[in-house]
Design a protein around this motif. Structure first.
Motif, PDB file in Angstrom:
ATOM      1  N   SER A  14     -34.383  21.004  16.888  1.00  0.00           N
ATOM      2  CA  SER A  14     -35.328  20.680  15.485  1.00  0.00           C
ATOM      3  C   SER A  14     -35.278  19.094  14.986  1.00  0.00           C
ATOM      4  O   SER A  14     -34.102  19.306  15.037  1.00  0.00           O
ATOM      5  CB  SER A  14     -35.873  21.413  14.663  1.00  0.00           C
ATOM      6  N   THR A  15     -36.046  18.948  14.559  1.00  0.00           N
ATOM      7  CA  THR A  15     -36.081  17.687  13.973  1.00  0.00           C
ATOM      8  C   THR A  15     -36.951  17.957  12.507  1.00  0.00           C
ATOM      9  O   THR A  15     -36.934  19.050  11.759  1.00  0.00           O
ATOM     10  CB  THR A  15     -36.519  16.470  14.620  1.00  0.00           C
ATOM     11  N   PRO A  16     -35.997  17.074  11.882  1.00  0.00           N
ATOM     12  CA  PRO A  16     -36.705  17.052   9.746  1.00  0.00           C
ATOM     13  C   PRO A  16     -37.942  16.735  10.113  1.00  0.00           C
ATOM     14  O   PRO A  16     -38.130  16.126  10.798  1.00  0.00           O
ATOM     15  CB  PRO A  16     -35.375  16.446   9.409  1.00  0.00           C
ATOM     16  N   VAL A  17     -38.663  17.291   8.801  1.00  0.00           N
ATOM     17  CA  VAL A  17     -39.992  17.026   8.486  1.00  0.00           C
ATOM     18  C   VAL A  17     -40.144  15.539   8.215  1.00  0.00           C
ATOM     19  O   VAL A  17     -39.418  14.927   6.974  1.00  0.00           O
ATOM     20  CB  VAL A  17     -40.963  17.037   8.174  1.00  0.00           C
ATOM     21  N   ASP A  18     -40.504  14.121   8.921  1.00  0.00           N
ATOM     22  CA  ASP A  18     -40.543  13.386   8.066  1.00  0.00           C
ATOM     23  C   ASP A  18     -41.218  13.150   6.960  1.00  0.00           C
ATOM     24  O   ASP A  18     -42.445  13.682   6.896  1.00  0.00           O
ATOM     25  CB  ASP A  18     -41.664  11.666   9.209  1.00  0.00           C
ATOM     26  N   PRO A  19     -41.054  12.667   5.882  1.00  0.00           N
ATOM     27  CA  PRO A  19     -41.368  12.975   5.168  1.00  0.00           C
ATOM     28  C   PRO A  19     -42.879  11.789   4.849  1.00  0.00           C
ATOM     29  O   PRO A  19     -43.738  12.507   3.990  1.00  0.00           O
ATOM     30  CB  PRO A  19     -40.191  11.562   3.762  1.00  0.00           C
ATOM     31  N   ARG A  20     -43.338  10.688   4.659  1.00  0.00           N
ATOM     32  CA  ARG A  20     -44.493  10.678   5.459  1.00  0.00           C
ATOM     33  C   ARG A  20     -45.401  11.776   6.583  1.00  0.00           C
ATOM     34  O   ARG A  20     -47.053  12.102   5.877  1.00  0.00           O
ATOM     35  CB  ARG A  20     -45.282   9.537   6.773  1.00  0.00           C
ATOM     36  N   VAL A  21     -44.595  12.182   6.810  1.00  0.00           N
ATOM     37  CA  VAL A  21     -45.747  13.819   7.538  1.00  0.00           C
ATOM     38  C   VAL A  21     -46.324  14.710   6.455  1.00  0.00           C
ATOM     39  O   VAL A  21     -46.693  15.499   6.620  1.00  0.00           O
ATOM     40  CB  VAL A  21     -45.143  14.591   8.584  1.00  0.00           C
ATOM     41  N   LEU A  22     -44.725  14.891   5.872  1.00  0.00           N
ATOM     42  CA  LEU A  22     -45.124  16.069   4.648  1.00  0.00           C
ATOM     43  C   LEU A  22     -45.729  16.181   3.849  1.00  0.00           C
ATOM     44  O   LEU A  22     -46.957  16.417   3.320  1.00  0.00           O
ATOM     45  CB  LEU A  22     -43.613  16.104   4.037  1.00  0.00           C
ATOM     46  N   THR A  23     -45.675  13.906   3.469  1.00  0.00           N
ATOM     47  CA  THR A  23     -47.078  13.785   2.234  1.00  0.00           C
ATOM     48  C   THR A  23     -48.288  14.190   2.642  1.00  0.00           C
ATOM     49  O   THR A  23     -49.575  14.387   2.378  1.00  0.00           O
ATOM     50  CB  THR A  23     -46.913  12.201   2.314  1.00  0.00           C
ATOM     51  N   ALA A  24     -48.760  13.323   3.780  1.00  0.00           N
ATOM     52  CA  ALA A  24     -50.145  14.335   4.479  1.00  0.00           C
ATOM     53  C   ALA A  24     -50.349  15.300   4.497  1.00  0.00           C
ATOM     54  O   ALA A  24     -51.672  15.609   4.506  1.00  0.00           O
ATOM     55  CB  ALA A  24     -50.533  13.374   6.047  1.00  0.00           C
ATOM     56  N   MET A  25     -49.088  15.965   4.330  1.00  0.00           N
ATOM     57  CA  MET A  25     -49.772  17.600   4.494  1.00  0.00           C
ATOM     58  C   MET A  25     -49.636  18.455   3.317  1.00  0.00           C
ATOM     59  O   MET A  25     -50.856  19.245   3.531  1.00  0.00           O
ATOM     60  CB  MET A  25     -48.366  18.457   5.869  1.00  0.00           C
ATOM     61  N   LEU A  26     -48.882  17.848   2.150  1.00  0.00           N
ATOM     62  CA  LEU A  26     -49.176  19.373   1.377  1.00  0.00           C
ATOM     63  C   LEU A  26     -50.585  18.837   0.608  1.00  0.00           C
ATOM     64  O   LEU A  26     -50.730  20.238   0.347  1.00  0.00           O
ATOM     65  CB  LEU A  26     -48.349  18.345   0.302  1.00  0.00           C
ATOM     66  N   PRO A  27     -51.386  18.126   0.592  1.00  0.00           N
ATOM     67  CA  PRO A  27     -53.150  18.822  -0.217  1.00  0.00           C
ATOM     68  C   PRO A  27     -54.020  19.854   0.685  1.00  0.00           C
ATOM     69  O   PRO A  27     -54.955  20.832  -0.027  1.00  0.00           O
ATOM     70  CB  PRO A  27     -53.965  17.044   0.276  1.00  0.00           C
ATOM     71  N   TYR A  28     -53.292  20.420   1.769  1.00  0.00           N
ATOM     72  CA  TYR A  28     -53.427  21.117   2.843  1.00  0.00           C
ATOM     73  C   TYR A  28     -52.821  22.356   2.930  1.00  0.00           C
ATOM     74  O   TYR A  28     -53.587  23.684   3.344  1.00  0.00           O
ATOM     75  CB  TYR A  28     -54.032  20.655   4.310  1.00  0.00           C
ATOM     76  N   PHE A  29     -51.890  22.706   1.736  1.00  0.00           N
ATOM     77  CA  PHE A  29     -51.843  23.828   0.775  1.00  0.00           C
ATOM     78  C   PHE A  29     -52.386  24.696   0.061  1.00  0.00           C
ATOM     79  O   PHE A  29     -52.731  25.895  -0.142  1.00  0.00           O
ATOM     80  CB  PHE A  29     -50.161  23.590   0.962  1.00  0.00           C
ATOM     81  N   THR A  30     -52.650  23.741  -0.488  1.00  0.00           N
ATOM     82  CA  THR A  30     -53.498  23.364  -2.424  1.00  0.00           C
ATOM     83  C   THR A  30     -55.066  23.451  -2.293  1.00  0.00           C
ATOM     84  O   THR A  30     -55.841  24.386  -2.366  1.00  0.00           O
ATOM     85  CB  THR A  30     -52.671  22.858  -2.981  1.00  0.00           C
TER      86      THR A  30
END
Lengths: 411, 143
Positions: A14-30
């Motif tokens: 497995s690979t760690p989530v790229d911080p740029r990927v995480l940033t893109a994801m975050l708004p879609y949780f909340t």
């Protein structure tokens, strides 16, 4: 810069989530948490728009003609199950019940095929050569009038061997046979183009390319041929009726972003990771005698290095390298007590398989980490060989293959 | 590797009594058990006095952490014991001491086998020696 321990060299797992990927994801949780199936309000529209943008990003990375050829799944395992079982089921009333695959495929493919054998399909499991490659001529020879589908992976997860996908795809299309490719390990790291390679179905996974776990996709060719699949999960009829279930919107957004980054950075990243891998390989081979590379030096995933350390059992070396996350083909790391079936299929003897270690380098590894692991491995291999009766016997000139070993406990 | 006890890990990191004794010494018994294809080979050597006390023990092991720890532990346990007491060491007590996980029980079986094989080798050597001594004594009586 100080070295941070533990060091992660298991990027094929497995690979760690790229911080740029995480940033893109975050708004879609909340903020944008809506269900893309909600057609009656903006929450749903925003989510749907994000999912469709991600579909375009994934399609672009693999050269799909249209984003609608991307079906979201929970990962590559589900995608592979849907591809093979779905194609067989769609052909239930046809006369084709023969599948072709090969022996070093991921268990998602092999166990799906075994399951289908129980239901009446016949399956050919092709051999691989010593480097782990399938010969396209063997695929050609195995195809019969009954053959429905051929499934061959892009790159192997243990040894990193890259298969001749374009050749196999071309001959499948010539014979009118569906071609499924488990591309989980290669996509984003190697050029992979479903059009150029004549792939009809392709399994991919986000967490192998610095995206989140729990999301993947199946590419399903829409024309020439238009692939028919029967859904394996029934429900609301999502994903053009091929895979029901509310979409994992943040995961999908992350997957899309991860694909976009791979597309933009692949050439540079491949060069960098290959250089790191070669530095690791050189460091080990220049300082430790009798090593073997398992797999192919010329057709290999950029970050993969699978090495056998003769006379040193794999698990004991992993324990000695305790601040380095790696994996082994040794039986002692599996519950089954069987060494790696991949190495066995390549003709690697069981005693060498027990000494194999897989190093998987990725986006966030550094030269400093490589140098540290090389130093540590040199020291620990020396220590474990001093402890190995086999090394002592081999140095005395005793031919270990001539000894009658008696092992009462297993096998 | 998950679920290994501290004691096991400590033995793996600092194995006791590693090394080689002279296998041609009539007082040294060598036991070689396991197989490379199965992923574990243990060699246990015991130096046994003429009155049957284990004076020294050495091992070398190719194998996983459990195999290394099991053989290391056994060398500690047999030292100073009589051969008969050493033969009473069971795989169960080894497995218990190291808290071996179920899939690793075979490592403790191998360690028990290694003791038996080493003692058997020693006894074989002693029998050969006694036979040679008897023949020698007979020669002396004859004329």
């Amino acid at each position: 810069m100080t070295l941070k321990l533990p060091i992660y060299f298991d990027n094929q797992a497995s690979t760690p989530v790229d911080p740029r990927v995480l940033t893109a994801m975050l708004p879609y949780f909340t903020e944008h948490f809506g269900n893309p199936s909600s057609r009656s309000h903006a929450f749903g529209w925003v989510a749907e728009e994000a999912v469709e943008r991600a579909r375009e990003q994934v399609a672009a990375l693999i050269g799909a003609k249209t984003p609608k050829e991307i079906v979201w799944t929970s990962g590559a395992t589900e995608a592979t199950n849907l591809a093979i079982k779905g194609a067989v089921e769609a052909n239930k009333h046809g006369d084709r019940n023969h599948l072709i695959t090969q022996k070093t495929e991921h268990k998602a493919t092999l166990d799906t095929c075994k399951h289908l054998e129980k239901l009446g399909c016949s399956v050919t499991y092709l051999d691989v050569d010593a480097e782990g490659r399938v010969n396209p001529d063997d695929v050609r020879a195995a195809i019969t009038d009954q053959t429905l589908l051929v499934s061959v992976m892009l790159a192997n997860n243990e040894v990193g061997t890259v298969q001749p996908i374009a050749e196999i795809g071309r001959l499948c299309h010539e014979r009118g046979v569906l071609f499924h490719c488990d591309a989980a390990q290669g996509v984003g790291k190697l050029p992979f183009d479903v059009e150029a390679m004549c792939v009809d179905l392709a399994s991919i996974s986000a967490h192998k390319i610095y995206g989140p776990k729990g999301v993947g996709a199946l590419f399903v060719r829409n024309e020439r041929p238009r692939v028919q699949l029967v859904a394996q999960i029934d429900g609301g009829g999502h994903e053009r009726k091929m895979r029901s279930g509310t979409l994992n919107v943040p995961g999908i957004v992350g997957f899309g972003k991860a694909c976009e980054l791979c597309g933009l950075e692949m050439a540079e990243e491949t060069r960098r990771i290959e250089a790191l891998r070669d530095r690791l390989e050189r460091g080990l081979f220049d300082n430790i005698d009798l090593l073997h590379v398992n797999g192919s030096r010329s057709h290999r995933l950029p970050g993969n290095l699978n090495v056998s350390f003769p006379y040193v059992e794999g698990e004991s070396l992993m324990m000695a390298l305790k601040d380095v996350a790696i994996s082994s083909g040794s039986a002692c790391t599996s519950a089954s007590l069987e060494p790696s079936y991949v190495l066995r299929a390549m003709g690697v003897s069981d005693d060498l398989a027990h000494t194999s270690i897989r190093f998987g380098l990725g986006r966030f590894n550094t030269e400093e980490e490589v140098d540290h692991v090389v130093r540590l491995a040199i020291e620990k291999v020396r220590k474990l060989r001093d402890l190995s009766p086999l090394y002592e016997m081999a140095k005395e000139g005793i031919d270990l293959s001539k000894i009658e070993w008696n092992s009462p406990h297993h096998h | 590797m998950v679920g290994y006890s501290e004691k096991l890990i400590e033995h793996t990191e600092n194995p006791r009594n590693t090394g080689t004794l002279d296998k041609d010494d009539p007082n040294v018994g060598t036991g070689l058990v396991g197989a490379p294809a199965c992923g574990d080979v243990m060699r246990l050597q015991l130096k046994i006095s003429d009155d049957g006390v284990i004076e020294d023990a050495r091992f070398k092991t190719f194998g996983c952490g459990s195999a290394i720890a099991s053989s290391s532990l056994v060398t500690e346990w047999v030292k100073g014991k009589s051969v008969d007491d050493a033969l009473k060491i069971s795989n169960k007590s080894i497995a218990q001491e190291l808290s071996l996980p179920p899939v690793k029980i075979h490592c403790s079986v191998l360690a028990e086998d290694a003791i038996k094989a080493a003692v058997e080798d020693f006894r074989k050597k002693q029998a050969v020696r006694r036979a040679a001594e008897a023949a020698e004594a007979e020669k002396k009586v004859e004329p």
